[in-house]
Write an enzyme that holds these catalytic residues in place. Structure first.
Site, PDB file in Angstrom:
ATOM      1  N   TYR A   1       0.413  -1.024  -0.326  1.00 49.49           N
ATOM      2  CA  TYR A   1      -0.269  -0.187   0.383  1.00 49.49           C
ATOM      3  C   TYR A   1       0.854   1.175   0.230  1.00 49.49           C
ATOM      4  O   TYR A   1       0.002   2.182   0.783  1.00 49.49           O
ATOM      5  CB  TYR A   1      -1.087   0.494   1.063  1.00 49.49           C
ATOM      6  CG  TYR A   1      -1.707  -1.177   0.961  1.00 49.49           C
ATOM      7  CD1 TYR A   1      -2.684  -1.965   1.009  1.00 49.49           C
ATOM      8  CD2 TYR A   1      -1.248  -2.309   2.834  1.00 49.49           C
ATOM      9  CE1 TYR A   1      -2.845  -2.648   1.010  1.00 49.49           C
ATOM     10  CE2 TYR A   1      -1.730  -2.947   2.998  1.00 49.49           C
ATOM     11  CZ  TYR A   1      -2.656  -3.451   2.122  1.00 49.49           C
ATOM     12  OH  TYR A   1      -3.965  -4.345   2.370  1.00 49.49           O
TER      13      TYR A   1
ATOM     14  N   TYR B   1     -13.591  -5.281   5.005  1.00 51.00           N
ATOM     15  CA  TYR B   1     -11.981  -5.696   4.321  1.00 51.00           C
ATOM     16  C   TYR B   1     -11.887  -7.194   4.267  1.00 51.00           C
ATOM     17  O   TYR B   1     -12.492  -7.481   5.812  1.00 51.00           O
ATOM     18  CB  TYR B   1     -11.367  -5.367   5.470  1.00 51.00           C
ATOM     19  CG  TYR B   1      -9.978  -5.239   4.738  1.00 51.00           C
ATOM     20  CD1 TYR B   1      -9.665  -4.859   3.498  1.00 51.00           C
ATOM     21  CD2 TYR B   1      -9.032  -6.881   5.565  1.00 51.00           C
ATOM     22  CE1 TYR B   1      -8.094  -5.330   2.845  1.00 51.00           C
ATOM     23  CE2 TYR B   1      -7.905  -6.839   4.928  1.00 51.00           C
ATOM     24  CZ  TYR B   1      -7.400  -6.010   3.506  1.00 51.00           C
ATOM     25  OH  TYR B   1      -6.337  -6.961   3.379  1.00 51.00           O
TER      26      TYR B   1
END
Ligand SMILES: Cc1ncc(COP(=O)(O)O)c(C=O)c1O
Length: 424
Positions: free
Chosen positions: A9, A136
């Site tokens: 990320y 998630y």
């Protein structure tokens, strides 16, 4: 700047230098510059018994001296068999079968594939899922498809990840008894689409990475009832909530609800190695029965049932009894409640505590810029994201260490940088 090690990320050209850890013991990370930090987030919530626990180390070393890995096809190993038995003993009776895999994401993929193949084997194929906004469930393709649909990965991978249905996730629905708006919406989606839906998937009691929104035991009970009513399977993703994080061994224990498929990861292997388990009910397992000429379940990762991972997991489970871990989680929960509930400063919109999870939700992510550096100066490692300043510490944290984490979080919210909303 060119880097060999590609980070998660991260925009690699602007990603800050990594803080180097040379040793980790208990709750402490020892850095190469001599500093030590309390790990307030257990290495993405996995190191539940602290780093380098002597009993887990001993079990791991012993297993390495025997063998670390053995393919789980044609060859068996005791740790995998014993761990499957232990997990079945610890979970509600309908869950009788354990399929191991390499990570939480793959464990979720396995549950989704099992659900799809179960319906195919029955001759009533269904392959879509009803998931919740803000969810998630991991980064692999099927997992992305059931994660929050407005979050970046959906647009980036449109066309690859299948399109699923999404219901709104309640937030702190403490007393919903079955008639709340959220359930009404879930029911209307099930009523309209049950013939296509293989399963509903949810993180029970709390969505962690999606913003720590809580759903109640009553909500989960109603969800179970609706799934049964409309002939849709129910998957609990307890990768984050499992193994004591919410105060009970599993979140499902507080809800007294048994899903058809349960996914476990993270704390399963205490942060020592990657592994996950997907538990299936008798009914699911029977759907793959050769006596009905049903095809076998089509999945088999190289490292499933890895002996080292399973041995570590067994040692970790022993510690829940030997060191009374759930009592420690209860103490941490009390401390977090006392420490966070009375935080009343401008910019803090909510505080939430469940088990060893403590969250401060703020009104603007800009207020959290600089919080990590601030915490490091006070000897604490945390990693706020979006509008959430949170802690999910190892369960071995002492009251003094937990106080330090709580005081640090509070001090940031009371700081000028937080109040001016621009960070440092
Ligand atoms: C609820 C939930 N499911 C699945 C995953 C994915 O697990 P992993 O990162 O081990 O693939 C995570 C990771 O944070 C999670 O929180």
């Amino acid at each position: 700047m060119s880097r060999k090690l590609w980070l998660p990320y991260a925009q690699m050209d602007t990603a800050p230098e990594l803080i180097r850890v040379t040793n980790a013991q208990g709750v402490y990370l020892h850095l190469d510059d001599g500093r030590k930090l309390i790990d307030g987030i257990s290495s993405w919530w996995s190191v539940i018994h602290g780093y380098s626990h002597p009993k887990i180390n001993a079990a791991a070393k012993d297993q390495i001296d025997r063998f670390s890995h053995m393919m789980l096809c044609g060859l068996g190993n005791d740790p995998a068999e014993l761990l499957a038995e232990r997990l079945v003993e610890m979970t509600p009776d309908p869950l009788q079968h354990v399929f191991f895999s390499d990570s939480g994401s793959v464990g979720v993929e396995v549950a989704m594939k099992m659900a799809i193949q179960y319906w195919g084997n029955k001759g009533t194929p269904k392959s879509r899922f009803l998931a919740f906004r803000n969810a998630y469930h991991g980064d692999t393709t099927a997992c992305m498809s059931v994660a929050d649909p407005s979050e970046g990965m959906h647009s980036t991978f449109r066309g690859l990840a299948p399109e699923q249905l999404f219901a709104p996730m309640p937030n702190d629905c403490g007393s919903c008894g079955g008639g709340c708006d959220h359930l009404v919406q879930v029911e209307s989606m099930l009523a309209a689409q049950a013939s296509e839906l293989a399963a509903v998937i949810i993180e029970p009691l709390i969505q962690c990475a999606g913003g720590f929104r809580r759903n109640s035991p009553e909500f989960l009970k109603s969800l179970r009832r609706l799934c049964d009513q409309y002939g849709v399977l129910l998957i609990f993703d307890e990768v984050a909530t499992g193994f004591g994080r919410t105060g009970t061994m599993f979140a499902l224990d507080q809800a007294q609800v048994c899903p058809d498929l349960l996914v476990l990861g993270k704390g399963l292997t205490c942060g020592y190695s990657a592994h996950a388990a997907t538990l299936a009910s008798r009914q699911i397992y029977a759907g793959f029965n050769p006596s009905t000429a049903s095809p076998a379940f089509m999945h088999g990762p190289t490292f499933m049932g890895n002996a080292l991972a399973c041995r570590i997991a067994l040692a970790g489970l022993d510690l829940f009894v030997e060191e009374n871990r759930l009592a420690s989680v209860a103490c941490t929960e009390n401390q977090l409640e006392r420490g966070l509930s009375n935080l009343s400063v401008e910019g803090v919109v909510d505080t939430r505590v469940l088990g060893a999870i403590g969250v401060i939700e703020v009104d603007d992510p800009k207020r959290l810029v600089g919080a990590q550096a601030f915490a490091m100066e006070r000897g604490v490692w945390i990693r706020p994201f979006e509008r959430y300043l949170y802690t999910m510490p190892p369960y071995v944290i002492t009251t003094q260490e937990m106080d330090r984490v709580i005081e640090t979080m509070r001090a940031w919210c009371e700081s000028d940088a937080f109040q001016s909303g621009v960070g440092t």
